[in-house]
Design a protein around this motif. Structure first.
Motif, PDB file in Angstrom:
ATOM      1  N   VAL A   2      -3.824  62.957 -86.276  1.00  0.00           N
ATOM      2  CA  VAL A   2      -4.575  63.478 -85.137  1.00  0.00           C
ATOM      3  C   VAL A   2      -5.107  62.293 -84.334  1.00  0.00           C
ATOM      4  O   VAL A   2      -5.584  61.317 -84.904  1.00  0.00           O
ATOM      5  N   TYR A   3      -4.965  62.385 -83.012  1.00  0.00           N
ATOM      6  CA  TYR A   3      -5.420  61.353 -82.093  1.00  0.00           C
ATOM      7  C   TYR A   3      -6.645  61.864 -81.355  1.00  0.00           C
ATOM      8  O   TYR A   3      -6.608  62.964 -80.791  1.00  0.00           O
ATOM      9  N   VAL A   4      -7.724  61.082 -81.341  1.00  0.00           N
ATOM     10  CA  VAL A   4      -8.924  61.443 -80.592  1.00  0.00           C
ATOM     11  C   VAL A   4      -9.408  60.236 -79.795  1.00  0.00           C
ATOM     12  O   VAL A   4      -9.229  59.091 -80.203  1.00  0.00           O
ATOM     13  N   HIS A   5     -10.043  60.519 -78.665  1.00  0.00           N
ATOM     14  CA  HIS A   5     -10.691  59.482 -77.880  1.00  0.00           C
ATOM     15  C   HIS A   5     -11.917  59.002 -78.664  1.00  0.00           C
ATOM     16  O   HIS A   5     -12.528  59.777 -79.417  1.00  0.00           O
ATOM     17  N   ILE A   6     -12.302  57.764 -78.484  1.00  0.00           N
ATOM     18  CA  ILE A   6     -13.429  57.177 -79.207  1.00  0.00           C
ATOM     19  C   ILE A   6     -14.703  58.021 -79.068  1.00  0.00           C
ATOM     20  O   ILE A   6     -15.501  58.109 -80.000  1.00  0.00           O
ATOM     21  N   GLN A   7     -14.887  58.658 -77.930  1.00  0.00           N
ATOM     22  CA  GLN A   7     -16.074  59.483 -77.704  1.00  0.00           C
ATOM     23  C   GLN A   7     -16.143  60.660 -78.684  1.00  0.00           C
ATOM     24  O   GLN A   7     -17.207  61.218 -78.901  1.00  0.00           O
ATOM     25  N   TYR A   8     -15.010  61.011 -79.299  1.00  0.00           N
ATOM     26  CA  TYR A   8     -14.944  62.165 -80.195  1.00  0.00           C
ATOM     27  C   TYR A   8     -14.590  61.779 -81.635  1.00  0.00           C
ATOM     28  O   TYR A   8     -14.307  62.644 -82.446  1.00  0.00           O
ATOM     29  N   GLU A   9     -14.670  60.495 -81.959  1.00  0.00           N
ATOM     30  CA  GLU A   9     -14.335  60.072 -83.315  1.00  0.00           C
ATOM     31  C   GLU A   9     -15.274  60.684 -84.348  1.00  0.00           C
ATOM     32  O   GLU A   9     -14.942  60.745 -85.528  1.00  0.00           O
ATOM     33  N   HIS A  10     -16.413  61.174 -83.910  1.00  0.00           N
ATOM     34  CA  HIS A  10     -17.369  61.800 -84.837  1.00  0.00           C
ATOM     35  C   HIS A  10     -16.812  63.078 -85.480  1.00  0.00           C
ATOM     36  O   HIS A  10     -17.345  63.528 -86.485  1.00  0.00           O
ATOM     37  N   VAL A  11     -15.739  63.663 -84.933  1.00  0.00           N
ATOM     38  CA  VAL A  11     -15.177  64.882 -85.534  1.00  0.00           C
ATOM     39  C   VAL A  11     -14.317  64.556 -86.759  1.00  0.00           C
ATOM     40  O   VAL A  11     -14.001  65.438 -87.548  1.00  0.00           O
ATOM     41  N   LEU A  12     -13.940  63.295 -86.904  1.00  0.00           N
ATOM     42  CA  LEU A  12     -13.087  62.866 -88.019  1.00  0.00           C
ATOM     43  C   LEU A  12     -13.931  62.653 -89.280  1.00  0.00           C
ATOM     44  O   LEU A  12     -15.138  62.441 -89.186  1.00  0.00           O
ATOM     45  N   PRO A  13     -13.295  62.659 -90.458  1.00  0.00           N
ATOM     46  CA  PRO A  13     -14.044  62.399 -91.698  1.00  0.00           C
ATOM     47  C   PRO A  13     -14.740  61.032 -91.628  1.00  0.00           C
ATOM     48  O   PRO A  13     -14.093  59.995 -91.450  1.00  0.00           O
ATOM     49  N   GLN A  14     -16.052  61.056 -91.750  1.00  0.00           N
ATOM     50  CA  GLN A  14     -16.849  59.852 -91.522  1.00  0.00           C
ATOM     51  C   GLN A  14     -16.736  58.803 -92.619  1.00  0.00           C
ATOM     52  O   GLN A  14     -16.854  57.615 -92.339  1.00  0.00           O
ATOM     53  N   GLY A  15     -16.497  59.210 -93.851  1.00  0.00           N
ATOM     54  CA  GLY A  15     -16.370  58.232 -94.934  1.00  0.00           C
ATOM     55  C   GLY A  15     -15.256  57.226 -94.665  1.00  0.00           C
ATOM     56  O   GLY A  15     -15.505  56.018 -94.535  1.00  0.00           O
ATOM     57  N   PRO A  16     -14.011  57.707 -94.542  1.00  0.00           N
ATOM     58  CA  PRO A  16     -12.909  56.774 -94.270  1.00  0.00           C
ATOM     59  C   PRO A  16     -13.058  56.049 -92.930  1.00  0.00           C
ATOM     60  O   PRO A  16     -12.728  54.871 -92.822  1.00  0.00           O
ATOM     61  N   LEU A  17     -13.571  56.759 -91.923  1.00  0.00           N
ATOM     62  CA  LEU A  17     -13.716  56.141 -90.604  1.00  0.00           C
ATOM     63  C   LEU A  17     -14.726  54.997 -90.639  1.00  0.00           C
ATOM     64  O   LEU A  17     -14.465  53.907 -90.131  1.00  0.00           O
ATOM     65  N   THR A  18     -15.859  55.208 -91.255  1.00  0.00           N
ATOM     66  CA  THR A  18     -16.899  54.179 -91.346  1.00  0.00           C
ATOM     67  C   THR A  18     -16.383  52.955 -92.090  1.00  0.00           C
ATOM     68  O   THR A  18     -16.587  51.812 -91.652  1.00  0.00           O
ATOM     69  N   LYS A  19     -15.698  53.177 -93.220  1.00  0.00           N
ATOM     70  CA  LYS A  19     -15.138  52.051 -93.989  1.00  0.00           C
ATOM     71  C   LYS A  19     -14.108  51.293 -93.164  1.00  0.00           C
ATOM     72  O   LYS A  19     -14.093  50.054 -93.157  1.00  0.00           O
ATOM     73  N   ALA A  20     -13.243  52.024 -92.473  1.00  0.00           N
ATOM     74  CA  ALA A  20     -12.190  51.384 -91.681  1.00  0.00           C
ATOM     75  C   ALA A  20     -12.775  50.575 -90.532  1.00  0.00           C
ATOM     76  O   ALA A  20     -12.323  49.455 -90.260  1.00  0.00           O
TER      77      ALA A  20
END
Length: 157
Positions: A23-41
């Motif tokens: 799934v591709y999202v604009h940075i303004q909407y990255e909060h909809v993605l799973p935060q654990g993996p996103l924060t680590k990445a």
């Protein structure tokens, strides 16, 4: 006037362009993605790397951070440099020195209805106008091929 299109935003996240398991999202909407993996990445990104698109792929266990230099201005924005962070901590940076530039289609899927960077309705109309064009699905992402499709169908770039 609201434009209807057969395309739908990601059912899993409510926002995003879903392509297979990614799934591709604009940075303004990255909060909809799973935060654990996103924060680590995000902690593993090279310093000063700028991105405006996030590609989340749970099945391949990786997140890509992509810079599209003309996301708000172009009908089909360019894919620029990107960084891929694997869930195991492996990081790969790609400067995007391709001989053939790539583009994104249906960019409105990557944002919410509240996005103000471009007209959502105009972008949906563009999707409606181009959705049924006869294209080679293996070449559609290449800018020169897409420009040729538009030219043959008398559509603006």
């Amino acid at each position: 006037m609201r434009i209807e299109t057969r395309l739908k935003r990601s059912a899993a996240y409510g926002i995003g362009k879903q392509m297979a398991d990614a799934v591709y999202v604009h940075i303004q909407y990255e909060h909809v993605l799973p935060q654990g993996p996103l924060t680590k990445a995000k902690k593993l990104l090279p310093k000063k790397f700028v991105y405006n698109i996030v590609k989340y792929n749970q099945s391949e266990k990786k997140i890509s951070f992509i810079y599209s230099p003309d996301f708000d201005k172009a009908n089909e924005p360019l894919v620029g440099p990107y960084v891929v962070v694997h869930f195991d901590g492996t990081v790969r940076q790609y400067p995007n020195k391709r001989s053939e530039p790539m583009v994104y289609h249906h960019k409105w899927l990557m944002v919410g209805e509240d996005y103000t960077g471009f007209s959502i309705e105009k972008a949906k109309k563009r999707s409606a106008d181009t959705y049924d064009l006869h294209v080679n699905k293996y070449k559609i992402g290449y800018k020169s091929y897409w420009d040729g499709v538009l030219r043959r169908n008398s559509l603006p770039k």
